[in-house]
Design a protein around this motif. Structure first.
Motif, PDB file in Angstrom:
ATOM      1  N   LEU A 180       7.378  26.611  52.287  1.00  0.00           N
ATOM      2  CA  LEU A 180       7.856  27.461  51.495  1.00  0.00           C
ATOM      3  C   LEU A 180       7.325  27.714  49.969  1.00  0.00           C
ATOM      4  O   LEU A 180       7.547  28.364  49.221  1.00  0.00           O
ATOM      5  N   VAL A 181       6.463  26.962  49.221  1.00  0.00           N
ATOM      6  CA  VAL A 181       5.817  26.619  48.350  1.00  0.00           C
ATOM      7  C   VAL A 181       4.844  27.534  47.834  1.00  0.00           C
ATOM      8  O   VAL A 181       3.766  27.659  48.786  1.00  0.00           O
ATOM      9  N   VAL A 182       4.984  27.944  46.734  1.00  0.00           N
ATOM     10  CA  VAL A 182       3.831  29.297  46.092  1.00  0.00           C
ATOM     11  C   VAL A 182       3.256  28.863  44.989  1.00  0.00           C
ATOM     12  O   VAL A 182       4.003  28.456  43.807  1.00  0.00           O
ATOM     13  N   THR A 183       1.942  27.827  44.427  1.00  0.00           N
ATOM     14  CA  THR A 183       1.765  27.615  43.931  1.00  0.00           C
ATOM     15  C   THR A 183       1.468  28.617  42.564  1.00  0.00           C
ATOM     16  O   THR A 183       0.299  29.453  43.304  1.00  0.00           O
ATOM     17  N   ILE A 184       1.647  28.758  41.633  1.00  0.00           N
ATOM     18  CA  ILE A 184       1.414  29.416  40.129  1.00  0.00           C
ATOM     19  C   ILE A 184       0.551  29.500  39.284  1.00  0.00           C
ATOM     20  O   ILE A 184       1.728  28.246  38.183  1.00  0.00           O
TER      21      ILE A 184
END
Length: 216
Positions: A192-196
């Motif tokens: 689920l993780v999206v790094t911004i």
């Protein structure tokens, strides 16, 4: 969409949460707002939380979780929400998982705002607040007052809050690394993780986040 926003102190979570929630037409659910609302309205949860706070103790996870679940149960959150400041640890993340499973829904994404630690310290330790009005905020590098130590808006004295001192900021970061950062791995296991990358102008970071959500 159902989104969790995570990141260290000073990453700009509150600012980004407000922009993203507006763009996505979903409520921004902030832990700080939940506490203030429950306490000001005198709810049972608010009274319980206040009793711990007045005694100088941490509010138990059970109270925080109950407040968050009550807020997510409100009609405006049926189509989605953006959580800011919750979950704060693995126990709260597991409680959120259980809550969502019970509702038959899932998170769409966990946005991880990534900022180098030295930048976090610079952002927070450089803040200067007006003694007359705490909403008047300046920065020694990014938003300098015309006259050093003097508020442009009302002429009040500018000062550094105790919470913004470098040693305090580094302690807050230690707490984040110990308590909150583990939830990122918890959600990575769920893909689920999206790094911004959260460096740059506010609108640039928002655009990165929206683009990442479109892909998610």
């Amino acid at each position: 969409m159902r989104i969790v926003l995570v990141g260290p102190p000073g990453a700009g979570k509150g600012t980004q949460a407000a922009y993203l929630a507006k763009n996505l037409s979903i409520p921004h659910i902030s832990t700080g707002d939940l506490f203030r609302a429950n306490i000001s309205q005198g709810t049972d949860l608010g009274k319980e939380a206040k009793s711990y706070m007045d005694a100088g103790n941490l509010v138990p996870d059970s109270v925080t979780i109950a407040m968050a679940e009550d807020r997510m149960d409100q009609p405006d959150a049926e189509g989605g929400f953006l959580l800011d400041g919750f979950p704060r640890n693995i126990g709260q993340a597991e409680a959120l998982d259980a809550y969502l499973k019970g509702k038959g829904v899932k998170l769409d994404a966990v946005l991880d705002l990534e900022v180098p630690e030295d930048e976090v310290v610079k952002r927070i330790a450089g803040r200067r607040i007006c003694r007359n009005d705490s909403s008047h905020v300046f920065h020694v590098d990014y938003h300098k007052p015309k006259t050093e130590g003097v508020c442009d808006l009302c002429g009040g004295d500018l000062y550094q809050r105790e919470d913004d001192r470098e040693d305090t900021v580094r302690k807050r970061l230690e707490v984040y690394h110990t308590e909150t950062e583990p939830i990122i791995d918890h959600y990575k296991a769920q893909d689920l993780v999206v790094t911004i990358p959260a460096l740059g102008k506010v609108d640039e970071v928002t655009q990165r986040a929206m683009a990442a959500l479109d892909k998610a």
